[in-house]
Motif scaffolding. Structure first.
Motif, mmCIF file in Angstrom:
data_model
loop_
_atom_site.group_PDB
_atom_site.id
_atom_site.type_symbol
_atom_site.label_atom_id
_atom_site.label_comp_id
_atom_site.label_asym_id
_atom_site.label_seq_id
_atom_site.Cartn_x
_atom_site.Cartn_y
_atom_site.Cartn_z
ATOM 1 N N VAL A 61 6.683 104.400 14.962
ATOM 2 C CA VAL A 61 5.582 103.992 15.822
ATOM 3 C C VAL A 61 4.946 102.739 15.245
ATOM 4 N N VAL A 62 4.649 101.791 16.106
ATOM 5 C CA VAL A 62 3.981 100.565 15.677
ATOM 6 C C VAL A 62 2.612 100.520 16.323
ATOM 7 N N GLN A 63 1.598 100.341 15.481
ATOM 8 C CA GLN A 63 0.247 100.232 16.029
ATOM 9 C C GLN A 63 -0.233 98.801 15.900
ATOM 10 N N TYR A 64 -0.791 98.295 16.960
ATOM 11 C CA TYR A 64 -1.186 96.885 16.929
ATOM 12 C C TYR A 64 -2.457 96.652 17.732
ATOM 13 N N ARG A 65 -3.068 95.533 17.444
ATOM 14 C CA ARG A 65 -4.246 95.104 18.181
ATOM 15 C C ARG A 65 -3.995 93.742 18.799
ATOM 16 N N ILE A 66 -4.648 93.510 19.914
ATOM 17 C CA ILE A 66 -4.592 92.165 20.496
ATOM 18 C C ILE A 66 -5.713 91.363 19.868
ATOM 19 N N GLN A 67 -5.322 90.376 19.086
ATOM 20 C CA GLN A 67 -6.291 89.648 18.291
ATOM 21 C C GLN A 67 -6.845 88.450 19.072
ATOM 22 N N ASP A 68 -5.957 87.780 19.758
ATOM 23 C CA ASP A 68 -6.343 86.575 20.476
ATOM 24 C C ASP A 68 -5.999 86.765 21.956
ATOM 25 N N PRO A 69 -7.009 87.138 22.772
ATOM 26 C CA PRO A 69 -6.699 87.471 24.170
ATOM 27 C C PRO A 69 -6.085 86.313 24.953
ATOM 28 N N VAL A 70 -6.536 85.091 24.674
ATOM 29 C CA VAL A 70 -5.997 83.944 25.430
ATOM 30 C C VAL A 70 -4.531 83.727 25.082
ATOM 31 N N ALA A 71 -4.218 83.808 23.789
ATOM 32 C CA ALA A 71 -2.830 83.653 23.360
ATOM 33 C C ALA A 71 -1.972 84.763 23.956
ATOM 34 N N TYR A 72 -2.506 85.978 23.927
ATOM 35 C CA TYR A 72 -1.758 87.131 24.455
ATOM 36 C C TYR A 72 -1.455 86.950 25.940
ATOM 37 N N LEU A 73 -2.421 86.412 26.668
ATOM 38 C CA LEU A 73 -2.242 86.253 28.112
ATOM 39 C C LEU A 73 -1.241 85.161 28.469
ATOM 40 N N PHE A 74 -1.254 84.077 27.715
ATOM 41 C CA PHE A 74 -0.546 82.901 28.226
ATOM 42 C C PHE A 74 0.606 82.372 27.388
ATOM 43 N N GLU A 93 17.752 106.345 0.778
ATOM 44 C CA GLU A 93 16.411 105.754 0.655
ATOM 45 C C GLU A 93 15.665 105.770 1.983
ATOM 46 N N ALA A 94 16.408 105.442 3.059
ATOM 47 C CA ALA A 94 15.777 105.400 4.377
ATOM 48 C C ALA A 94 15.364 106.798 4.809
ATOM 49 N N PHE A 95 16.144 107.773 4.355
ATOM 50 C CA PHE A 95 15.923 109.142 4.783
ATOM 51 C C PHE A 95 14.820 109.807 3.974
ATOM 52 N N GLN A 96 14.748 109.464 2.699
ATOM 53 C CA GLN A 96 13.829 110.195 1.836
ATOM 54 C C GLN A 96 12.882 109.354 0.984
ATOM 55 N N THR A 97 13.435 108.519 0.133
ATOM 56 C CA THR A 97 12.580 107.974 -0.917
ATOM 57 C C THR A 97 11.782 106.723 -0.537
ATOM 58 N N GLU A 98 12.325 105.877 0.323
ATOM 59 C CA GLU A 98 11.672 104.577 0.527
ATOM 60 C C GLU A 98 11.081 104.395 1.925
ATOM 61 N N ARG A 99 10.718 105.469 2.555
ATOM 62 C CA ARG A 99 10.229 105.370 3.934
ATOM 63 C C ARG A 99 9.019 104.438 4.058
ATOM 64 N N ARG A 100 8.107 104.577 3.113
ATOM 65 C CA ARG A 100 6.877 103.777 3.148
ATOM 66 C C ARG A 100 7.188 102.273 2.993
ATOM 67 N N THR A 101 8.101 101.975 2.040
ATOM 68 C CA THR A 101 8.454 100.574 1.786
ATOM 69 C C THR A 101 9.103 99.944 3.015
ATOM 70 N N ILE A 102 9.994 100.723 3.637
ATOM 71 C CA ILE A 102 10.691 100.209 4.819
ATOM 72 C C ILE A 102 9.695 99.913 5.932
ATOM 73 N N ALA A 103 8.760 100.842 6.125
ATOM 74 C CA ALA A 103 7.741 100.642 7.166
ATOM 75 C C ALA A 103 6.938 99.380 6.895
ATOM 76 N N GLU A 104 6.572 99.205 5.634
ATOM 77 C CA GLU A 104 5.758 98.045 5.255
ATOM 78 C C GLU A 104 6.528 96.748 5.504
ATOM 79 N N GLN A 105 7.817 96.793 5.165
ATOM 80 C CA GLN A 105 8.640 95.599 5.339
ATOM 81 C C GLN A 105 8.815 95.273 6.827
ATOM 82 N N ALA A 106 9.020 96.318 7.628
ATOM 83 C CA ALA A 106 9.165 96.107 9.067
ATOM 84 C C ALA A 106 7.885 95.515 9.639
ATOM 85 N N LYS A 107 6.749 95.983 9.122
ATOM 86 C CA LYS A 107 5.456 95.474 9.585
ATOM 87 C C LYS A 107 5.341 93.970 9.326
#
Lengths: 241, 206
Positions: free
Chosen positions: A126-139, A167-181
């Motif tokens: 799951v990816v959680q995000y915010r719209i930071q710049d409404p004008v940029a987001y719109l156009f 690693e993906a299955f067990q040990t490094e889940r947090r690191t992978i998420a951070e890198q994807a972010k």
């Protein structure tokens, strides 16, 4: 007093001239009032209102009551800038009435990923995000939601590709998420999408299920019986092995 | 009387249509070029707002100036180590020069077709030159490979785990090749990003 004849659905009324003008005046006043009311708009807390006047962005307003020109001269776009949006990858939310399977169902076209040691894993995230710049987001980008999905898939594919299945299955889940972010954010910045990735969370994972022709009778979503797959939680899986 | 009023009616209709056609509202994500008898009458307009042009004589062509998504169907191709993989890719591009775009491409579907030819070709070129491990991995990071994954019995040499990944280089090469080709074709198109949505074996394991 000389009257004017007014036709109204098969009935003819005789209206005194003074009333005739009065009715027109009241109608005009009402129209004006409606227009005036329609010119005001309220921006709720956590929202921003982008007003576009004849195609051009003329103002960006925070919460409160604001005024704009009516009749589509000014157009208002409301964007929730504080809302934490979430995009779900690799699964489709389980329906409540599906009974036996309360867990979210894997969606293989998105979930199936190759790990660094070339094994296939099915992953939900799951990816959680915010719209930071409404004008940029719109156009700035044709279809921001599509962009978030495409970049999300690409980022997770890249991130998990540098980690082994274990690693993906067990040990490094947090690191992978951070890198994807970080990879996602870098893409959004280069697109000037105006979106800030807040959090990436890996959810359920399982070895990619191999569907054999024999098992085609059973629903395909269920893993083969006896295979070291599935189970709904990672910890119960560890015990099984 | 009726002849005269008809004349007036026609004139009014013409004036209204003319006024309507002479106004172009350009949104923030749009740009346009204005031509009269095939000639550009002014430099490309990239600023949003309301514009007036000569009705009936001038023709305004409005294009997007924001990022446009291109995506490929799933395409199958071999890697250098003879693995067949299915790749789904996407790209972001924009119309960087509306004049060139108007002259040489004109429509978005046409541009997308050219991008497909170019990107699919560049992708195959690069994938065929690299092993699958090089494509999947980004660095030479040492991975922890536990026995658990042996359950899946993928026949691979252990030495392979130390092989260095080249994904960033591969993606950069594809981007560079496609961009250079686009620039030399002078289509008014700029490639902003190219990446892979999914990379998978064609048949699931073995």
């Amino acid at each position: 007093m000389a009257g004017k004849k007014v036709q109204f659905s098969n009935h003819e009324f005789e209206v005194a001239t003074i009333y005739y003008w009065l009715i027109i005046l009241i109608a005009l006043a009402l129209a004006l009032l409606v227009t005036a009311i329609m010119s005001f708009y309220t921006i709720a807390p956590g929202e921003k209102g982008v007003v576009v006047r004849l195609g051009k962005v003329s103002q960006v307003n925070g919460p409160g009551v604001h005024w704009k020109l009516p009749w589509e001269i000014d157009r208002l776009h409301r964007i929730k800038v504080d809302y934490l949006y979430s995009a779900e990858f690799g699964f489709r939310e389980a329906k409540i009435d599906s009974g036996a399977a309360p867990a979210d169902e894997f969606y293989p076209p998105e979930a199936r990923l190759l790990t660094g040691d070339l094994k296939m894993i099915d992953l939900q995230w799951v990816v959680q995000y915010r719209i930071q710049d409404p004008v940029a987001y719109l156009f700035n980008v044709e279809n921001p939601e599509n962009t978030i999905r495409a970049a999300g898939l690409a980022a997770m594919r890249t991130a998990i590709g540098d980690y082994s299945f274990h690693e993906a299955f067990q040990t490094e889940r947090r690191t992978i998420a951070e890198q994807a972010k970080q990879l996602m954010q870098r893409k959004f910045d280069s697109y000037k999408l105006g979106v800030a990735v807040q959090h990436v969370q890996l959810k359920e994972a399982r070895p990619a299920v191999k569907v054999e022709p024999v098992e085609m009778k059973a629903p395909i979503v269920n893993p083969p019986v006896g295979a070291p797959v599935d189970s709904t939680k990672t910890d119960s899986m560890q015990k099984a092995w | 009387m009726s002849y005269k009023s008809l004349m007036w009616f026609l004139i009014i209709v013409l004036v209204v249509i003319g006024a309507w056609k002479s106004v172009t509202i350009l949104n923030e994500d749009q740009q346009m070029i204005v031509t009269r008898f095939g000639q550009l009458t002014r430099p490309p307009v990239t600023e949003a707002g309301l514009y007036l042009t000569l009705p009936f004589l001038s023709k305004s062509s409005v294009y997007y100036k924001n990022l446009i998504e291109w995506h490929s169907p799933v395409s199958e191709m071999p890697t250098e180590d003879d693995k067949f993989i299915a790749i789904e890719s996407f790209a972001y591009w924009k119309i960087s020069d509306p004049k060139l775009f108007y002259e040489r491409v004109a429509t978005i579907p046409d541009a997308e077709k050219r991008l497909t030819d170019l990107l699919d070709g560049s992708l195959r070129d690069e994938i065929a030159r690299h092993t699958l491990a090089e494509l999947v991995r980004s660095s030479g990071r040492h991975m922890d490979v536990s026995e658990i994954s042996d359950i899946l019995k993928v026949p691979e040499k252990k030495s392979f785990f130390q092989s260095k990944g080249h994904q960033p280089e591969i993606m950069a090469a594809i981007y560079r090749n496609a961009s250079t080709a686009l620039d030399s074709m002078q289509l008014g198109i700029q490639l902003v990003d190219f990446d892979l949505k999914s990379v998978n074996f064609i048949r699931i394991i073995e």
